[in-house]
Design a protein around this motif. Structure first.
Motif, mmCIF file in Angstrom:
data_model
loop_
_atom_site.group_PDB
_atom_site.id
_atom_site.type_symbol
_atom_site.label_atom_id
_atom_site.label_comp_id
_atom_site.label_asym_id
_atom_site.label_seq_id
_atom_site.Cartn_x
_atom_site.Cartn_y
_atom_site.Cartn_z
ATOM 1 N N SER A 252 30.703 14.110 2.350
ATOM 2 C CA SER A 252 29.585 14.594 3.155
ATOM 3 C C SER A 252 28.372 14.872 2.272
ATOM 4 N N SER A 253 27.197 14.622 2.831
ATOM 5 C CA SER A 253 25.945 14.861 2.123
ATOM 6 C C SER A 253 24.841 15.051 3.153
ATOM 7 N N ASN A 254 23.894 15.921 2.819
ATOM 8 C CA ASN A 254 22.752 16.135 3.701
ATOM 9 C C ASN A 254 21.621 15.150 3.424
ATOM 10 N N TYR A 368 26.485 11.085 10.586
ATOM 11 C CA TYR A 368 26.806 12.490 10.319
ATOM 12 C C TYR A 368 26.812 13.330 11.589
ATOM 13 N N GLU A 370 24.511 14.051 13.696
ATOM 14 C CA GLU A 370 23.395 14.975 13.780
ATOM 15 C C GLU A 370 22.556 14.697 15.019
ATOM 16 N N TYR A 378 18.169 21.658 9.347
ATOM 17 C CA TYR A 378 18.437 21.355 7.944
ATOM 18 C C TYR A 378 17.150 21.435 7.119
ATOM 19 N N THR A 408 24.619 25.532 11.345
ATOM 20 C CA THR A 408 23.678 24.942 10.394
ATOM 21 C C THR A 408 22.692 25.985 9.894
ATOM 22 N N ASN A 412 22.502 27.740 6.007
ATOM 23 C CA ASN A 412 21.258 27.635 5.241
ATOM 24 C C ASN A 412 20.549 28.972 5.076
#
Length: 461
Positions: A252-254, A368, A370, A378, A408, A412
């Motif tokens: 996983s990665s943003n 992902y 989203e 994000y 989310t 954050n």
């Protein structure tokens, strides 16, 4: 999964597509030469000269390089031999190491059935610094070129390799395939990503690189010359290759690498085709992008045009396309929409125009899972979050793992975003597949104030 199905699954989706396009173009050129009076003079140059150059290069390597054998650098030979067995080679290709004046690289070559893998000495020295796994990835990558017959295919499609964009596009797709095959046959995605990072910064400093920051830096680079630098290169940018390994390995990665607007590409490719062939028909035959461009002259705006305008934050163009009947729900193959581009760039005016035209708020993209709302969260784009919620975006929409927009914001530490979500009706007691709530993620991340806010609201419920 049998061997054939396995190999097919490892091939990058664009490799065969570009090879077919390159083959069609090359056959067309060969036919034109065949009916031309200059055929007798051009054919030897077209075919024999590259073969001659290849033979000279391989002879130079054989006479100057150090061949890796069971007696010469046996530990490296053992690595190559083991990988050859895993990849189905009956014979280990000739392996050489050469001094490279500080260049970190390797390459594969072939001449009349003889395969060769050459390692540059600075890369070869990784094994002395504990980089055995990374070196294994590099060797496996070059073996993959041989296994896929990339070297022989290049001789078959020589005319296409001289055509700007098409030859490079095929070569880049081959590199992605070989990265994926090497990662699979080494069974070590981390070593694969490290090996690519080494090519970027060296065999010592790579250990200090923040990989996510490196990818994030590259994902922000846009513009005509950035686009040209990639499209005129035979190798994809290293951050994109690392990102592709992450996707293949399910890491996983943003970070998001999106394809830039195709309008510039269409103009340049069309110009090249017109100059070389003197005919738009040739361009239509050999480029799907040209076909899209030509069809857009008659009908309503295409999805690619809408996505391109949104990705470039061009409000006036977005409005113009919408007025001309453009699709407000335009999306690419992975489900990434124009509204998501607006959320990514915090372009509230573009988002408002798309929503007024009928853009759906709760579309989930495939990679992902989203939505425009989670993308805005994000990026901590508070204005965009407020707009989407005011327009009716679902604050409790969960993905397949149960993840919510509130989680989310909590992870954050985004108090403003969390407050907007809660005001819009977000449920702080929802749990994901691990049993965690948004409050749990806030606590894990050290955002105590936000965790306390979520706890108080949860108690009230």
């Amino acid at each position: 999964m049998n061997a054939i199905d396995l190999e097919t699954s490892l091939i990058h989706k664009k490799e065969n597509r570009y090879f077919v396009l390159a083959l069609i173009f090359s056959v067309f050129i060969y036919l034109c030469l065949f009916i031309s009076i200059i055929f007798i003079f051009i054919l030897p140059i077209l075919i024999l000269l590259p073969l001659f150059a290849q033979a000279i290069m391989m002879a130079s390597i054989r006479t100057n390089g150090v061949r890796i054998t069971p007696r010469q650098f046996p530990e490296v030979f053992a690595i190559a031999q083991a990988q050859c067995e895993r990849m189905g080679f009956t014979v280990v290709p000739d392996l050489y190491v050469m001094e490279s004046s500080g260049i970190l690289n390797a390459f594969a070559s072939r001449f009349f059935g003889r395969n060769m893998v050459v390692l540059y000495s600075d890369l070869f020295e990784m094994i002395q610094a504990g980089g055995e796994k990374e070196l294994t990835f590099v060797i496996s990558h070059e073996l993959a070129h041989i296994k896929r017959n990339h070297l022989s295919k290049q001789l078959l499609i020589l005319p296409a390799l001289w055509l700007p964009f098409l030859g490079e596009a095929y070569s880049r797709a081959c590199e992605y395939t070989c990265d994926r095959m090497a990662a699979y046959y080494t069974n070590d995605a981390e070593a694969a990503m490290n090996g690519l990072t080494i090519l970027a910064i060296g065999k010592t400093l790579y250990k200090r690189v923040d990989r996510e920051e490196y990818l994030l830096q590259s994902s922000y680079e846009k513009g005509l010359f950035v686009w040209l630098a990639e499209k005129l290169s035979t190798h994809p940018p290293l951050p994109k290759r690392i990102y592709a390994i992450q996707q293949y390995a399910g890491i996983s990665s943003n970070i998001i690498f999106k394809t830039s607007s195709s309008r510039i590409a269409l103009i340049i490719v069309l110009a090249v085709i017109l100059v070389l062939g003197g005919s738009v028909t040739i361009g239509v035959t050999f480029s799907k992008s040209i076909d899209t461009f030509m069809s857009s002259l008659d009908g309503p705006p295409t999805d690619d045009q809408m996505l391109g305008a949104a990705s470039e934050a061009d409000l006036e163009l977005v409005k113009s396309l919408l007025n001309a009947g453009g699709n407000p729900n335009a999306a690419d193959d992975e489900g990434w929409t124009a509204l998501m581009w607006a959320a990514q760039l915090n372009e509230t005016a573009i988002a408002s125009s798309l929503i007024d035209a009928g853009a759906q708020l709760n579309v989930i993209e495939q990679s992902y899972e989203e939505t425009a709302l989670t993308i805005a969260l994000y990026n901590e784009s508070i204005e965009m979050v407020a707009l989407l919620l005011d327009e009716g975006a679902n604050p409790n929409l969960q993905d397949s793992t149960g993840w919510t927009p509130l989680m989310t914001a909590a992870k954050n530490g985004d108090i403003e975003g969390a407050e907007l979500l809660l005001k819009a009706g977000a449920d702080p007691l929802k749990v994901d597949e691990t049993g965690y709530t948004a409050e749990d993620y806030a606590l894990d991340a050290g955002f105590d104030e936000l965790a306390e806010l979520l706890q108080n609201l949860g108690d009230q419920i």
